[in-house]
Design an enzyme around this catalytic site. Structure first.
Site, PDB file in Angstrom:
ATOM      1  CB  SER A 154      11.741 -35.837 -32.673  1.00  0.00           C
ATOM      2  OG  SER A 154      11.215 -36.569 -33.754  1.00  0.00           O
TER       3      SER A 154
HETATM    4  N1  SAH Z   1      12.605 -38.363 -35.943  1.00  0.00           N
HETATM    5  C1  SAH Z   1      12.754 -37.541 -37.109  1.00  0.00           C
HETATM    6  C2  SAH Z   1      11.492 -36.920 -37.662  1.00  0.00           C
HETATM    7  C3  SAH Z   1      10.167 -37.326 -37.163  1.00  0.00           C
HETATM    8  S1  SAH Z   1       8.837 -36.516 -38.016  1.00  0.00           S
HETATM    9  C4  SAH Z   1      13.710 -36.403 -36.796  1.00  0.00           C
HETATM   10  O1  SAH Z   1      14.108 -36.260 -35.669  1.00  0.00           O
HETATM   11  O2  SAH Z   1      14.024 -35.645 -37.709  1.00  0.00           O
HETATM   12  C5  SAH Z   1       8.036 -37.962 -38.629  1.00  0.00           C
HETATM   13  C6  SAH Z   1       8.597 -38.445 -39.940  1.00  0.00           C
HETATM   14  O3  SAH Z   1       7.895 -39.635 -40.284  1.00  0.00           O
HETATM   15  C7  SAH Z   1       8.374 -37.476 -41.103  1.00  0.00           C
HETATM   16  O4  SAH Z   1       9.578 -37.221 -41.748  1.00  0.00           O
HETATM   17  C8  SAH Z   1       7.382 -38.205 -42.004  1.00  0.00           C
HETATM   18  O5  SAH Z   1       7.558 -37.917 -43.385  1.00  0.00           O
HETATM   19  C9  SAH Z   1       7.706 -39.658 -41.691  1.00  0.00           C
HETATM   20  N2  SAH Z   1       6.644 -40.613 -42.013  1.00  0.00           N
HETATM   21  C10 SAH Z   1       5.315 -40.520 -41.777  1.00  0.00           C
HETATM   22  N3  SAH Z   1       4.691 -41.621 -42.226  1.00  0.00           N
HETATM   23  C11 SAH Z   1       5.637 -42.441 -42.743  1.00  0.00           C
HETATM   24  C12 SAH Z   1       5.611 -43.721 -43.365  1.00  0.00           C
HETATM   25  N4  SAH Z   1       4.471 -44.411 -43.562  1.00  0.00           N
HETATM   26  N5  SAH Z   1       6.786 -44.254 -43.773  1.00  0.00           N
HETATM   27  C13 SAH Z   1       7.954 -43.593 -43.609  1.00  0.00           C
HETATM   28  N6  SAH Z   1       8.047 -42.378 -43.043  1.00  0.00           N
HETATM   29  C14 SAH Z   1       6.898 -41.806 -42.609  1.00  0.00           C
END
Ligand code: SAH
Length: 221
Positions: free
Chosen positions: A60
């Protein structure tokens, strides 16, 4: 510009964006973003943009992470549930500001890399698992704070159930095709209320785990 100078620039950008809480700024400073991006993006680690981390996901944008964390209103007695740990960048920042972070990520290899980075940075107050964050973490519930880093059409029921009395959840809510709204969900005297805070664009919160999906496809043939 050196990484150190770029990091100072990022802190100034966050201040300009209204993040003045010195503990949050210090937590950002202690979380080297260059460790959380793939090596090919190392020279862009401090640009104020989301960058690819694999599986079509992104780390993010720092200002988004910092604003969401500011809205969480943390302190060192609080236990936080984080859904969508991704690279672990936000997990690292959270870990400096609360008692313990319980982090869930649905992609096994993203979580493995995140865990390695968090270990390297000695973030020992993080417990991270692979799983479907839409179901929350019933064994560790209730949570005083919940932060969701992917957008949902509506707040998952399991997460509302696992929000402690007096608790706050910060989650992007809305349609995938347009901007979503960062939403604050609070529980006060058993009553749930929701406030829309500001518009954002997040990747979707996806139900289940990639491994589960394969299993269910096979089962349905
Ligand atoms: N905040 C994190 C990344 C956000 S991207 C950073 O800064 O790196 C959103 C993330 O949510 C992704 O890695 C995706 O795989 C995860 N995600 C999406 N749906 C999800 C779920 N149901 N349970 C757990 N993780 C999930």
């Amino acid at each position: 510009m050196t990484l150190a100078a770029q990091k100072i620039r990022l802190i100034l950008e966050l201040r300009q964006a209204g993040i003045t809480d010195t503990e949050i700024l210090a937590a950002v400073e202690k979380s080297p973003r260059e460790l959380f991006v793939p090596p090919t993006f190392g020279d862009r680690a401090y640009d104020s943009v989301a960058l690819p981390i694999g599986h079509g996901q992104t780390i993010s944008q720092p200002v988004v992470v910092a604003r969401m964390i500011a809205a969480l209103d943390l302190n060192d007695r609080i236990k936080v549930l984080e859904i969508g740990a991704g690279s672990g960048y936000q997990t690292s920042i959270l870990s400096h500001l609360c008692r313990r972070v319980y982090a869930i990520e649905r992609h096994r290899d993203l979580l493995r890399d995140a865990q390695e980075r968090l270990d390297m940075l000695k973030r020992y107050n993080v417990t991270a698992v692979v799983g479907d964050g839409m179901k929350g973490w019933p064994d560790q519930a209730p949570f005083e704070r919940i932060i969701v880093s992917a957008a949902a059409a509506e707040v998952p029921d399991a997460l509302i159930d696992q929000l402690a009395e007096g608790g706050v959840m910060i989650i992007p809510i809305g349609d995938q095709r347009r901007d979503q709204m960062i939403t604050r969900v609070s529980r006060q005297n058993g009553v749930i209320s929701m406030d829309e805070l500001w518009p954002v664009r997040f990747l979707p919160l996806v139900p289940g785990r990639p491994d589960d999906r394969k299993t269910s496809k096979r089962a349905s043939v």
